[in-house]
Design a protein around this motif. Structure first.
Motif, PDB file in Angstrom:
ATOM      1  N   ASP A  35       0.814  -1.190   0.020  1.00 45.48           N
ATOM      2  CA  ASP A  35       0.038  -0.236   0.060  1.00 45.48           C
ATOM      3  C   ASP A  35       0.949   1.223  -0.115  1.00 45.48           C
ATOM      4  O   ASP A  35       1.835   1.413   1.033  1.00 45.48           O
ATOM      5  CB  ASP A  35      -0.817   0.054   1.211  1.00 45.48           C
ATOM      6  N   ASN A  87      -5.827  -5.846   1.472  1.00 50.17           N
ATOM      7  CA  ASN A  87      -6.070  -4.648   1.260  1.00 50.17           C
ATOM      8  C   ASN A  87      -6.015  -3.746   2.369  1.00 50.17           C
ATOM      9  O   ASN A  87      -6.694  -2.796   2.394  1.00 50.17           O
ATOM     10  CB  ASN A  87      -7.192  -4.567   0.493  1.00 50.17           C
ATOM     11  N   HIS A 109     -10.032   2.854   5.757  1.00 47.49           N
ATOM     12  CA  HIS A 109      -9.235   2.761   4.769  1.00 47.49           C
ATOM     13  C   HIS A 109      -8.589   4.233   4.001  1.00 47.49           C
ATOM     14  O   HIS A 109      -7.770   4.247   3.379  1.00 47.49           O
ATOM     15  CB  HIS A 109     -10.124   1.914   3.439  1.00 47.49           C
TER      16      HIS A 109
END
Ligand SMILES: [Fe+2]
Length: 295
Positions: free
Chosen positions: A131, A243, A181
């Motif tokens: 990420d 994720n 997120h």
């Protein structure tokens, strides 16, 4: 030379076949996951919690509408929705149609970032890389209207809220945060020791620092979505990615989170319209049955 060409062609054919299967069949092959969670006081009656997440509704998905509507037959005591409801400006009425009778039951929800911004196409390779912190911001979605529809139906908006409800004579404490997120979570706004018979914490993205914070305050069940269970899983290996900071092995289902606490991650019911494929990871909802702790 001939052999060197044949291997990539074979792999490409296999990949194309898997993608076709994942698009035409598996993304519509809904499954009901069942799990028992031993977190209630001794002697308490069991409670059922239906967990739905990541519907990512766009128009023209009647197969998804009818399956989600059928979940009302489970007669859950509580419905928990951990976000990413829509993937289109036209998604709201479809979400409300799909939830239908479930909106008449006790319910609670938190948003996911896909409720705020329309999806945009991305290079799929980015998902497999670490990420880099970059986030995409598509056109705004009418989340405020959907949130108002949920709350006017009686569902509890747990975005940075704590509340206690009564279910089967048990005090069920509920708390939630906005989506980590997009770094929209502020756990400090809801921090504090729990006092109910059982406490359930909601966060769309299951970031470990948040799960630790919930557990430290006495929440015994944390519920999240976001991972899509990996969405494309390798048989025998599992999810390639989550994720977020969650380890791959926790990408879907129930797993312990420290002493006496549990995490349930839903693999979700939909996909981004830019990646409408699932493999070895069918769309799902979960019926959690909360039962007394074993002595
Ligand atoms: Fe999602």
């Amino acid at each position: 030379m001939r052999r060197a060409v044949a291997v990539p062609l074979g792999a490409a054919a296999l990949g194309a076949a898997a993608a076709t299967y994942g698009w035409a069949y598996e993304r519509k092959a809904f499954q009901l996951r069942l799990a028992e969670v031993p977190i209630l006081p001794a002697g308490a009656p069991s409670l059922t919690v239906l967990h739905i997440s990541d519907m990512h509704f766009t128009p023209n998905q009647p197969w998804k509408v009818s399956w989600i509507r059928s979940l009302d037959e489970l007669e859950p005591d509580l419905v928990v929705n951990t976000g990413d409801n829509i993937a289109s400006r036209r998604g709201n009425p479809i979400v409300l149609d799909a939830l239908g009778p479930l909106l008449d039951r006790p319910g609670a929800f938190v948003p996911g970032s896909n409720d705020w911004f329309a999806p945009v196409g991305k290079n799929p390779a980015r998902y497999l890389l670490p990420d880099d912190g970059r986030r995409t911001y598509g056109d705004p979605l009418p989340w405020g209207e959907l949130r108002a529809s949920f709350t006017s139906a009686g569902w509890l908006d747990l975005t940075h809220r704590r509340t206690t409800i009564s279910l089967r004579d048990l005090k069920v404490e509920l708390g939630g945060v906005s989506d980590a997120h997009y770094k929209a979570d502020h756990y400090d706004r809801i921090a504090g020791a729990v006092s109910g018979d059982v406490a359930i914490g909601l966060s769309h993205t299951p970031e470990p620092r948040l799960l630790d914070a919930f557990a430290a305050d006495g929440f015994s069940l944390m519920m999240s979505g976001h991972t899509h269970g990996g969405q494309l899983r390798v048989p025998g290996y599992g999810a390639l990615i989550t994720n977020c900071g969650l380890p791959r092995w926790r990408a879907r289902g129930l797993s312990p989170w420290g002493p006496g606490a549990w995490l349930h991650v839903s693999a979700g019911l939909g996909t981004s319209p830019y990646a409408p494929v699932r493999f070895a990871c069918p769309p799902e909802a979960t019926l959690l049955t909360l039962v007394p702790r074993s002595e």
